[in-house]
Scaffold this motif. Structure first.
Motif, PDB file in Angstrom:
ATOM      1  N   HIS A 192       0.838  -1.191   0.000  1.00  0.00           N
ATOM      2  CA  HIS A 192       0.000   0.000   0.000  1.00  0.00           C
ATOM      3  C   HIS A 192       0.879   1.249   0.000  1.00  0.00           C
ATOM      4  N   ARG A 193       0.467   2.267  -0.746  1.00  0.00           N
ATOM      5  CA  ARG A 193       1.144   3.563  -0.724  1.00  0.00           C
ATOM      6  C   ARG A 193       0.461   4.426   0.323  1.00  0.00           C
ATOM      7  N   VAL A 194       1.258   5.155   1.093  1.00  0.00           N
ATOM      8  CA  VAL A 194       0.719   6.000   2.148  1.00  0.00           C
ATOM      9  C   VAL A 194       1.384   7.372   2.111  1.00  0.00           C
ATOM     10  N   ILE A 195       0.714   8.331   2.703  1.00  0.00           N
ATOM     11  CA  ILE A 195       1.319   9.627   2.988  1.00  0.00           C
ATOM     12  C   ILE A 195       1.405   9.700   4.505  1.00  0.00           C
ATOM     13  N   ALA A 196       2.634   9.792   5.026  1.00  0.00           N
ATOM     14  CA  ALA A 196       2.861   9.838   6.473  1.00  0.00           C
ATOM     15  C   ALA A 196       3.079  11.283   6.908  1.00  0.00           C
ATOM     16  N   HIS A 197       2.377  11.685   7.944  1.00  0.00           N
ATOM     17  CA  HIS A 197       2.520  13.015   8.525  1.00  0.00           C
ATOM     18  C   HIS A 197       3.226  12.846   9.864  1.00  0.00           C
ATOM     19  N   VAL A 198       4.454  13.359   9.940  1.00  0.00           N
ATOM     20  CA  VAL A 198       5.294  13.199  11.123  1.00  0.00           C
ATOM     21  C   VAL A 198       5.404  14.548  11.833  1.00  0.00           C
ATOM     22  N   LEU A 199       5.428  14.523  13.158  1.00  0.00           N
ATOM     23  CA  LEU A 199       5.545  15.753  13.933  1.00  0.00           C
ATOM     24  C   LEU A 199       6.781  16.545  13.520  1.00  0.00           C
ATOM     25  N   ASN A 200       6.622  17.845  13.382  1.00  0.00           N
ATOM     26  CA  ASN A 200       7.715  18.778  13.077  1.00  0.00           C
ATOM     27  C   ASN A 200       8.471  18.450  11.799  1.00  0.00           C
ATOM     28  N   ASP A 201       7.794  17.873  10.822  1.00  0.00           N
ATOM     29  CA  ASP A 201       8.425  17.552   9.548  1.00  0.00           C
ATOM     30  C   ASP A 201       7.364  17.594   8.450  1.00  0.00           C
ATOM     31  N   ASN A 202       7.796  17.630   7.217  1.00  0.00           N
ATOM     32  CA  ASN A 202       6.868  17.630   6.090  1.00  0.00           C
ATOM     33  C   ASN A 202       6.339  16.218   5.851  1.00  0.00           C
ATOM     34  N   PRO A 203       5.111  16.084   5.357  1.00  0.00           N
ATOM     35  CA  PRO A 203       4.596  14.759   5.029  1.00  0.00           C
ATOM     36  C   PRO A 203       5.409  14.142   3.893  1.00  0.00           C
ATOM     37  N   PHE A 204       5.420  12.817   3.835  1.00  0.00           N
ATOM     38  CA  PHE A 204       6.144  12.120   2.782  1.00  0.00           C
ATOM     39  C   PHE A 204       5.391  10.871   2.366  1.00  0.00           C
ATOM     40  N   VAL A 205       5.734  10.368   1.188  1.00  0.00           N
ATOM     41  CA  VAL A 205       5.112   9.170   0.629  1.00  0.00           C
ATOM     42  C   VAL A 205       5.992   7.972   0.967  1.00  0.00           C
ATOM     43  N   ALA A 206       5.355   6.832   1.248  1.00  0.00           N
ATOM     44  CA  ALA A 206       6.082   5.591   1.528  1.00  0.00           C
ATOM     45  C   ALA A 206       5.177   4.411   1.184  1.00  0.00           C
ATOM     46  N   GLU A 207       5.698   3.217   1.379  1.00  0.00           N
ATOM     47  CA  GLU A 207       4.935   1.991   1.149  1.00  0.00           C
ATOM     48  C   GLU A 207       4.900   1.175   2.425  1.00  0.00           C
ATOM     49  N   VAL A 208       3.784   0.487   2.648  1.00  0.00           N
ATOM     50  CA  VAL A 208       3.643  -0.428   3.784  1.00  0.00           C
ATOM     51  C   VAL A 208       3.110  -1.751   3.258  1.00  0.00           C
ATOM     52  N   ASP A 209       3.451  -2.845   3.939  1.00  0.00           N
ATOM     53  CA  ASP A 209       2.963  -4.160   3.521  1.00  0.00           C
ATOM     54  C   ASP A 209       1.461  -4.304   3.730  1.00  0.00           C
ATOM     55  N   LYS A 210       0.975  -3.768   4.847  1.00  0.00           N
ATOM     56  CA  LYS A 210      -0.451  -3.795   5.164  1.00  0.00           C
ATOM     57  C   LYS A 210      -0.779  -2.515   5.919  1.00  0.00           C
ATOM     58  N   PRO A 211      -2.040  -2.152   6.007  1.00  0.00           N
ATOM     59  CA  PRO A 211      -2.381  -0.923   6.735  1.00  0.00           C
ATOM     60  C   PRO A 211      -1.818  -0.966   8.155  1.00  0.00           C
ATOM     61  N   PRO A 212      -1.258   0.149   8.636  1.00  0.00           N
ATOM     62  CA  PRO A 212      -0.649   0.174   9.957  1.00  0.00           C
ATOM     63  C   PRO A 212      -1.666  -0.079  11.065  1.00  0.00           C
ATOM     64  N   ASP A 213      -1.231  -0.753  12.100  1.00  0.00           N
ATOM     65  CA  ASP A 213      -2.079  -1.062  13.246  1.00  0.00           C
ATOM     66  C   ASP A 213      -1.822  -0.030  14.350  1.00  0.00           C
ATOM     67  N   PRO A 214      -2.813   0.768  14.710  1.00  0.00           N
ATOM     68  CA  PRO A 214      -2.619   1.781  15.753  1.00  0.00           C
ATOM     69  C   PRO A 214      -2.262   1.187  17.117  1.00  0.00           C
ATOM     70  N   GLN A 215      -2.472  -0.105  17.308  1.00  0.00           N
ATOM     71  CA  GLN A 215      -2.130  -0.751  18.571  1.00  0.00           C
ATOM     72  C   GLN A 215      -0.633  -1.064  18.690  1.00  0.00           C
ATOM     73  N   HIS A 216       0.090  -1.053  17.584  1.00  0.00           N
ATOM     74  CA  HIS A 216       1.528  -1.316  17.610  1.00  0.00           C
ATOM     75  C   HIS A 216       2.281  -0.097  18.116  1.00  0.00           C
ATOM     76  N   GLN A 217       3.535  -0.281  18.478  1.00  0.00           N
ATOM     77  CA  GLN A 217       4.370   0.804  18.990  1.00  0.00           C
ATOM     78  C   GLN A 217       5.002   1.637  17.879  1.00  0.00           C
ATOM     79  N   SER A 218       5.151   1.046  16.688  1.00  0.00           N
ATOM     80  CA  SER A 218       5.829   1.744  15.597  1.00  0.00           C
ATOM     81  C   SER A 218       5.248   1.325  14.250  1.00  0.00           C
TER      82      SER A 218
END
Length: 84
Positions: free
Chosen positions: A2-28
């Motif tokens: 999956h292609r995603v746009i990640a919004h990180v604190l104090n930085d510009n958003p960027f595009v990346a790929e993930v194997d599956k949608p991220p799980d909010p229950q995980h630590q990272s």
């Protein structure tokens, strides 16, 4: 993948790929092939970095790009982590 746009604190958003949608229950979140929205290399990573691991507390939200058959985003799905 999956292609995603990640919004990180104090930085510009960027595009990346993930194997599956991220799980909010995980630590990272594991993000592959990170690049700026214009396709250039991120200035916050080393030259040959192809995978980054961001802790959830640094991420404000992640947008999942639904890629259609023509490889163009056809829909945008946003994942927001609620810490309450």
């Amino acid at each position: 993948m999956h292609r995603v746009i990640a919004h990180v604190l104090n930085d510009n958003p960027f595009v990346a790929e993930v194997d599956k949608p991220p799980d909010p229950q995980h630590q990272s979140v594991l993000l592959r092939n990170p690049q700026r929205l214009d396709g250039e290399r991120l200035t916050t990573t080393a030259q040959r970095v192809i995978t980054v691991l961001y802790p959830w507390h640094r991420i404000t939200d992640i947008e999942l790009l639904d890629v259609g058959s023509d490889k163009r985003p056809s829909q945008l799905v946003t994942v927001v982590r609620d810490e309450h």
